[in-house]
Design a protein around this motif. Structure first.
Motif, PDB file in Angstrom:
ATOM      1  N   TYR A 316       8.114 -42.579 -32.206  1.00 32.22           N
ATOM      2  CA  TYR A 316       9.259 -43.063 -31.431  1.00 32.22           C
ATOM      3  C   TYR A 316      10.338 -41.981 -31.348  1.00 32.22           C
ATOM      4  CZ  TYR A 316      13.809 -45.221 -30.696  1.00 32.22           C
ATOM      5  OH  TYR A 316      15.079 -45.489 -30.250  1.00 32.22           O
ATOM      6  N   PHE A 317      10.636 -41.354 -32.474  1.00 36.52           N
ATOM      7  CA  PHE A 317      11.699 -40.342 -32.473  1.00 36.52           C
ATOM      8  C   PHE A 317      11.271 -39.082 -31.710  1.00 36.52           C
ATOM      9  CE2 PHE A 317      13.174 -42.912 -36.063  1.00 36.52           C
ATOM     10  CZ  PHE A 317      14.516 -43.008 -35.747  1.00 36.52           C
ATOM     11  N   ILE A 318       9.967 -38.788 -31.693  1.00 32.80           N
ATOM     12  CA  ILE A 318       9.496 -37.662 -30.881  1.00 32.80           C
ATOM     13  C   ILE A 318       9.715 -37.958 -29.395  1.00 32.80           C
ATOM     14  CG2 ILE A 318       7.440 -36.402 -30.139  1.00 32.80           C
ATOM     15  CD1 ILE A 318       6.396 -36.618 -33.002  1.00 32.80           C
ATOM     16  N   ILE A 319       9.381 -39.198 -28.987  1.00 28.47           N
ATOM     17  CA  ILE A 319       9.586 -39.583 -27.583  1.00 28.47           C
ATOM     18  C   ILE A 319      11.062 -39.534 -27.221  1.00 28.47           C
ATOM     19  CG2 ILE A 319       9.442 -41.512 -25.960  1.00 28.47           C
ATOM     20  CD1 ILE A 319       6.826 -42.298 -27.294  1.00 28.47           C
ATOM     21  N   GLN A 320      11.903 -40.032 -28.097  1.00 29.32           N
ATOM     22  CA  GLN A 320      13.343 -40.011 -27.819  1.00 29.32           C
ATOM     23  C   GLN A 320      13.876 -38.584 -27.783  1.00 29.32           C
ATOM     24  OE1 GLN A 320      13.700 -42.972 -26.403  1.00 29.32           O
ATOM     25  NE2 GLN A 320      15.799 -42.845 -27.138  1.00 29.32           N
ATOM     26  N   ALA A 321      13.361 -37.750 -28.687  1.00 32.12           N
ATOM     27  CA  ALA A 321      13.796 -36.349 -28.683  1.00 32.12           C
ATOM     28  C   ALA A 321      13.346 -35.660 -27.400  1.00 32.12           C
ATOM     29  CB  ALA A 321      13.238 -35.620 -29.896  1.00 32.12           C
TER      30      ALA A 321
END
Length: 664
Positions: A316-321
């Motif tokens: 999730y945080f990779i996608i948001q980044a």
């Protein structure tokens, strides 16, 4: 020190002949020129849903057909701009096309619209990227970042500007990674999201309260049964058209590609279209299938879908980044195209000439800096809220779309005559070859027309149909945007564009008038200057004044007057006592100033001297000492600056400084 800082941030200067090595290959150009268009996918679906949900949660069924409609319009625009790329390989996009085919006024409207759109692109993209960051931070200890989003936005604008000042190739290499990471992450989100839906039949839970576009109004709930369905769909389609902003960027920046420029640009445009179509349809259908709803200003739709699909884990945080990265770096498209368009306008004398000059790194540095300042001001004005700026965002780009498509229709109609000429010449040559029996005979004009035939699409009727359809559809969308968003900010763009056109015209009128007055045409021989008088304003006796007096005597022996303004009787007395020793034989004139003004007595005296002789040149020499350190300059020479500014506009008076350099 300033030079050291500049080299640290910008890098060493490049030679002019290195410009060819700064051009981009297709992979890097896709990141540079397509990041804006690709990033729009991150918020276009949300923009559609914000309109549809206002009519009730059941209105989400119209999301897939709207997404399909967007891809159809995208296909028409891409086909049209491919033709533009081959027809106008020097770049310039809508401005050049409209100016050449619809007239200068239409070209200026297109240019003004694009400039406004580029500024909004930076502001909206960076604000959306920061929104993705603050959305991801809501469930962490960094939730406080949401209240500081304006400062974060300005930081990113400055960062992107500095990267672009380092050169096209270097900025492209820097931005390629985040662009391709975003593409892969969005594809992963779409694939895994559909997998969970079709295998596990999982959908997002309905929110307790629907969040929708407040501009639609609470009466929108009755739209589906009151005959307003078409209007609702048009509004939602117009909101989703933000996904198409940036499509024209590649046609504007053709000269930045490696050779063959047109072919590489057209190929890159095709890649961009395929990727955009996949992402628009993928996110639109996924949001429909899993019943995604906008949650609120604190979290974006992409964030909520990613959180639902992958949980709050690393993916999730990779996608948001990746989303935050592409949204922030999408501003790079504007930093690539705004300076280039401004340079074309400056070359045509519609903007200041400084915008046509390349900086140390072979980029249009002045345009980059101006864009950063204007976008930062817009972010401050709207508090870093990208949804508030979206009504302004799509308007400018669709004005340029419409003018560009209409201009290309005229372009193909003109080429129809060329096509007929080529056909006649071929028939004549065939007859000539038949009569003479020489198959190698060919005229010079025939070779030229054959070259045109290779470079321009021969089937002009199909081209007219494509561009005509594009012009009609983009004009319809433009009308919907104007009507639906007029009261919510679109009026500002409609007011600003005519003001920009007036500014362009005024600047060009000024340059034409300056050129007329500086022209040597009709110039009569200049009569000889009979006298030359030098005035040296002084503040006392010191080495800098003595140095200036020596220089004055060398250019006008016997015609030098030192002028002193009396503020203090004791200081004036001391000056008179020292003058015979240090005055270098120069006449000293003391002017009274009962109101303690320096410039007013000097200006009155200079005007009086200037009226005495018609062919007399008056030179005002200003003694200035130059401190050893740059910041010392702030403590001195303010009176000289004021006097220079006042004398600059005095006709017949020459003002010059005589520096005296101090040691460390």
């Amino acid at each position: 020190m300033a030079t050291t800082l500049k080299r640290l941030f910008v890098g060493r200067a490049l030679r002019s002949e290195q410009a060819a090595h700064e051009r981009l290959n297709k992979k890097t150009a896709l990141a540079v020129f397509s990041s804006d268009a690709l990033s729009s996918v991150a918020y276009s679906t949300e923009a559609i849903l914000l309109v549809l949900i206002a009519a009730g949660s059941t209105a989400i069924i119209y999301l897939p057909p709207i997404a399909l409609g967007l891809t159809v319009l995208l296909a028409i625009l891409v086909l049209s701009y491919k033709q533009t790329i081959h027809a106008y390989p020097s770049g310039g996009g809508a401005y050049i096309v409209a100016k050449d085919n619809l007239g200068t006024q239409a070209g200026l409207v297109a240019a003004g619209s694009l400039l406004v759109d580029y500024i909004l692109t930076v502001a909206v993209s960076v604000s959306a990227g920061v929104a993705a960051i603050t959305s991801a931070a809501q469930s962490t200890r960094f939730a406080f970042l949401h209240s500081h989003r304006v400062l974060i936005c300005i930081f990113f604008v400055a960062f992107i500007a500095v990267i672009n000042l380092r050169g096209v190739r270097e900025s492209g290499a820097f931005f390629a990674g985040p662009t391709y990471l975003f593409i892969l992450s969005m594809l992963a989100l779409i694939v895994v999201g559909f997998f969970r839906y079709y295998i596990r039949h999982e959908v997002m839970p309905a929110p307790e309260k629907l969040y929708f576009d407040p501009s639609v109004g609470t009466v929108a709930h009755r739209m589906l049964t009151s005959g307003g369905l078409l209007w609702l769909l048009l509004r939602a389609f117009a909101a989703g058209c933000t996904a198409l902003t940036g499509v024209e960027a590649i046609s504007n920046g053709i000269p930045a590609f490696k050779a063959p420029e047109s072919k590489n640009a057209a190929t890159t445009l095709g890649w961009m279209a395929v990727i955009m179509t996949t992402l628009i349809l993928g996110t639109g259908f996924l949001a429909y299938k899993i019943q995604a709803h906008p949650i609120g200003p604190e979290e974006t739709l992409v964030s909520s879908i990613a959180r639902f699909t992958f949980g709050g884990g690393p993916i999730y945080f990779i996608i948001q980044a990746a989303t935050a990265g592409i949204l922030v770096l999408a501003a790079n498209t504007s930093f690539a195209d705004f300076p280039r368009l401004a340079s074309l306008l400056a070359a045509d004398r519609f903007l200041p000439r400084q915008l046509a000059s390349r900086g140390d790194r072979l980029v249009f540095s002045n345009g980059i800096l101006i864009l950063a300042l204007l976008a930062s001001g817009l972010i401050i004005l709207f508090g870093g809220d990208e949804q508030s700026m979206l009504p302004l965002y799509a308007l400018g780009v669709f004005i340029s779309f419409t003018l560009s498509q209409a201009g290309m229709v005229i372009h193909w109609l003109r080429l129809r005559g060329v096509d007929e000429a080529k056909r006649r010449i071929r028939e004549e040559e065939e007859i000539h070859r038949t009569e003479t029996g020489d198959a190698g005979v060919a005229s010079h004009e025939s070779e030229r027309l054959e070259a045109i035939d290779r470079d321009v699409a021969g089937n002009w009727m199909v081209s007219i149909l494509v561009n005509g359809a594009g012009a009609a559809i983009t004009f319809l969308v433009l009308i919907v945007i104007v009507i639906t968003k007029f009261a919510h900010g679109a009026w500002a763009v409609l007011l600003l564009i005519p003001l920009l056109v007036m500014m362009f015209r005024s600047i060009r009128t000024h340059y034409i008038e300056v050129a007329r007055q500086l022209s040597t045409e009709g110039l009569q021989p200049v009569s000889a200057v009979r006298t030359h008088q030098v005035l040296v304003p002084i503040s006392g006796i010191h080495r800098g004044v003595i140095h200036a007096l020596e220089y004055a005597k060398s250019i006008a022996p016997g015609r030098v007057t030192a002028v002193y303004v009396d503020f203090n009787e004791q200081a004036t007395t001391k000056l008179r006592e020292k003058w015979p020793t240090w005055g270098e034989g120069v006449t000293l004139l003391v002017l009274q100033s009962p109101y303690r003004s320096l410039t007013r007595p000097l200006l009155r005296y200079i005007e009086r001297v200037a009226r005495q002789g018609e062919n007399e040149i008056i030179t005002v020499l200003l003694p200035e000492f130059v401190p050893a350190k740059w910041w010392h300059q702030l403590l001195h020479n303010q009176s000289s600056l004021l006097l220079k500014g006042a004398l600059l506009f005095k006709k017949g008076v020459i003002v010059t400084s005589v520096p005296y350099h101090l040691n460390r």
